[in-house]
Motif scaffolding. Structure first.
Motif, PDB file in Angstrom:
ATOM      1  N   ASP A 111       0.836  -1.214   0.000  1.00  0.00           N
ATOM      2  CA  ASP A 111       0.000   0.000   0.000  1.00  0.00           C
ATOM      3  C   ASP A 111       0.870   1.265   0.000  1.00  0.00           C
ATOM      4  N   VAL A 112       1.766   1.343  -0.956  1.00  0.00           N
ATOM      5  CA  VAL A 112       2.712   2.456  -1.062  1.00  0.00           C
ATOM      6  C   VAL A 112       2.009   3.647  -1.704  1.00  0.00           C
ATOM      7  N   THR A 113       2.088   4.794  -1.052  1.00  0.00           N
ATOM      8  CA  THR A 113       1.488   6.018  -1.570  1.00  0.00           C
ATOM      9  C   THR A 113       2.517   7.138  -1.554  1.00  0.00           C
ATOM     10  N   LEU A 114       2.621   7.826  -2.684  1.00  0.00           N
ATOM     11  CA  LEU A 114       3.486   8.996  -2.809  1.00  0.00           C
ATOM     12  C   LEU A 114       2.596  10.227  -2.848  1.00  0.00           C
ATOM     13  N   ASN A 115       2.912  11.220  -2.023  1.00  0.00           N
ATOM     14  CA  ASN A 115       2.139  12.449  -1.988  1.00  0.00           C
ATOM     15  C   ASN A 115       3.099  13.636  -2.039  1.00  0.00           C
TER      16      ASN A 115
END
Length: 160
Positions: free
Chosen positions: A65-69
């Motif tokens: 569940d990798v998220t880049l913001n």
């Protein structure tokens, strides 16, 4: 000294990756993110910012569940031309690199300081999301007055 587009010396990035690989020898993912930005002048009064972020898993396990913001680009200063400032992936396996890029158009002349991008990910053995921050970029001098390039001098010097 060799430098990347973002102005960070290559030896600093190499040292960061070496330190990351040493720390990552323990069980679990270890995320390192490198953010780069470059300016391109299209015409007088118009400039684009190309941003790319590479996310490395230097650990020994998969991150889920990798998220880049990277939503810190002021809407008053920039408009999105291509891509998104946030993106998600299901997983990032050990030793793998993910890359993401987007392009912005500057609306106003300013010096812009962009904070690091944030990467969140899940480790199956922990209940809370983990966070990692990208390398910072140097301040961007948006729509700055720059002397024109001397392309003709370069051509004429090659003829001699």
């Amino acid at each position: 000294m060799a430098k990347l587009n973002s102005g960070i010396p290559i030896f600093i990035l190499a040292a960061l990756l070496l330190a990351a690989s040493t720390i990552a020898s323990s069980q679990g993912p270890f995320i390192v993110a490198h953010k780069k930005a470059s300016l391109t002048r299209l015409k007088s009064g118009s400039e684009r910012v190309s941003v790319s972020i590479d996310i490395y898993n230097q650990g020994s396990a998969t991150a889920y569940d990798v998220t880049l913001n990277d939503d810190n680009w002021s809407r008053d200063v920039f408009g999105i031309v291509a891509g998104n400032t946030s993106v998600s992936w299901e997983r990032l396996d050990a030793g793998v690199v993910l890359s993401h890029s987007f392009e912005l158009e500057a609306k106003t002349k300013t010096v812009f300081y962009s904070p690091p991008a944030v990467v969140t990910y899940r480790i199956p053995t922990k209940s809370t999301l983990q966070e990692a921050f990208s390398t910072p970029i140097l301040p961007l001098d948006i729509l700055a007055d720059r002397p024109p390039e001397k392309k003709l001098d370069w051509v004429s010097s090659k003829e001699n």
